[in-house]
Enzyme design. Structure first.
Site, PDB file in Angstrom:
ATOM      1  N   CYS A 222       0.825  -1.198   0.000  1.00  0.00           N
ATOM      2  CA  CYS A 222       0.000   0.000   0.000  1.00  0.00           C
ATOM      3  C   CYS A 222       0.859   1.247   0.000  1.00  0.00           C
ATOM      4  O   CYS A 222       2.063   1.210   0.190  1.00  0.00           O
ATOM      5  CB  CYS A 222      -0.933   0.021   1.203  1.00  0.00           C
ATOM      6  SG  CYS A 222      -0.119   0.493   2.722  1.00  0.00           S
ATOM      7  N   GLY A 223       0.224   2.377  -0.207  1.00  0.00           N
ATOM      8  CA  GLY A 223       0.944   3.636  -0.191  1.00  0.00           C
ATOM      9  C   GLY A 223       0.741   4.391  -1.476  1.00  0.00           C
ATOM     10  O   GLY A 223       0.316   3.846  -2.492  1.00  0.00           O
TER      11      GLY A 223
END
Length: 282
Positions: free
Chosen positions: A115-116
């Site tokens: 994620c990110g």
């Protein structure tokens, strides 16, 4: 809570022979993190050190920076329709002086190791939101020989891995190689959050004279967590990502990958390694 491992039936095949037996597996359950009563994120984790995990996550998100930012953490009773406490929902309450970032960053997400945000926006966000820019003066100086000794020490300290073979680990060492703390989790990012959360709870941030070692690859997210905690050196036994290298270069983080025995690759921040000059061939 005794939920770190679980037993499941398995059929083993060895040299064509079949047998049935129980096997010990690492537990994996969701943890919902709430901030001042509002849902913020859900992560899949190995139960245990949940308060440290939530605290470390909020350090990584730029919400918490020091021990007195944290007022209270509790498991939420009544998290299910029958009112029982599943110990899978925690609520973090900050002290009144802590500014709460715009949660419409849409961190209301399902958190995974990939994620990110992506690209330059991610690099800018970390650089501008960290409360603890890397500031080790004088710089931490570590020899390759000391670094080479750390993976075996990490592996020797992995208690649950020995029973399951299914956990990542993260460890904090001093610049002289003393083991400060080690955490295990099904997610390597959770293991790092547990380390950082415990450090905040004990008033040890920033971690400006430490080495962070992770058992897998060095993703952007792990480099981000190191920078947000003021850690000057991140080492991984596997490969870094390109964005992790970019972030390390921009923030002054020393990033080492493929740390296996005496071999390693230094991707950024080589000034922290005590390297002997190699004579040029005559």
């Amino acid at each position: 809570m005794g939920r770190v491992t679980e037993r499941r039936k398995v059929i083993r095949i060895r040299d064509g022979a079949l047998s049935s037996r129980p096997d010990t597996l690492v537990a994996e359950e969701p943890l919902e993190i709430r901030l001042n009563g509002k849902p913020l994120a859900i992560t899949m984790r190995t139960p245990g050190d949940d308060f440290a995990l939530a605290t470390g996550f909020l350090v990584s998100e730029g919400v918490l920076a020091q021990q007195n930012d944290l007022q209270n953490i509790v498991y939420c009773a009544g998290a299910t329709t029958d009112g029982s406490n599943t110990y899978n929902v925690v609520d973090v309450t900050t002290t009144p002086h802590v500014p709460i970032p715009d949660i419409t960053l849409q961190r209301n997400v399902y958190t995974t190791s990939s994620c990110g945000l992506c690209g330059k926006a991610s690099l800018d966000a970390v650089r501008t939101t960290t409360h603890w820019p890397i500031h080790d003066t004088p710089p931490v100086r570590v020899s390759p020989d000391l670094l080479a000794s750390l993976p075996d020490r990490l592996r020797a300290a992995q208690r649950v891995f020995d029973r399951t073979g299914g956990l990542h680990a993260a460890a904090l060492f001093t610049e002289h190689g003393e083991l400060l703390d080690i955490r295990e989790d099904v997610g390597r990012h959770n293991a790092v959050d547990k380390l950082i959360g415990r450090a905040l709870q004990h008033g040890h941030l920033p971690l400006s004279r430490t080495i962070l070692l992770v058992s897998g690859r060095a993703s952007f997210e792990l480099a981000q967590k190191a920078v947000m905690a003021g850690i000057p050196l991140l080492a991984a036994v596997s490969a870094p990502s390109s964005l992790a290298v970019d972030l390390a270069t921009e923030t002054g983080l020393t990033l080492i990958g493929f740390l296996r025995g005496p071999s390693m690759n230094v991707y950024a921040g080589e000034h922290r390694l005590a390297l002997e000059a190699t004579a040029a061939p005559g």
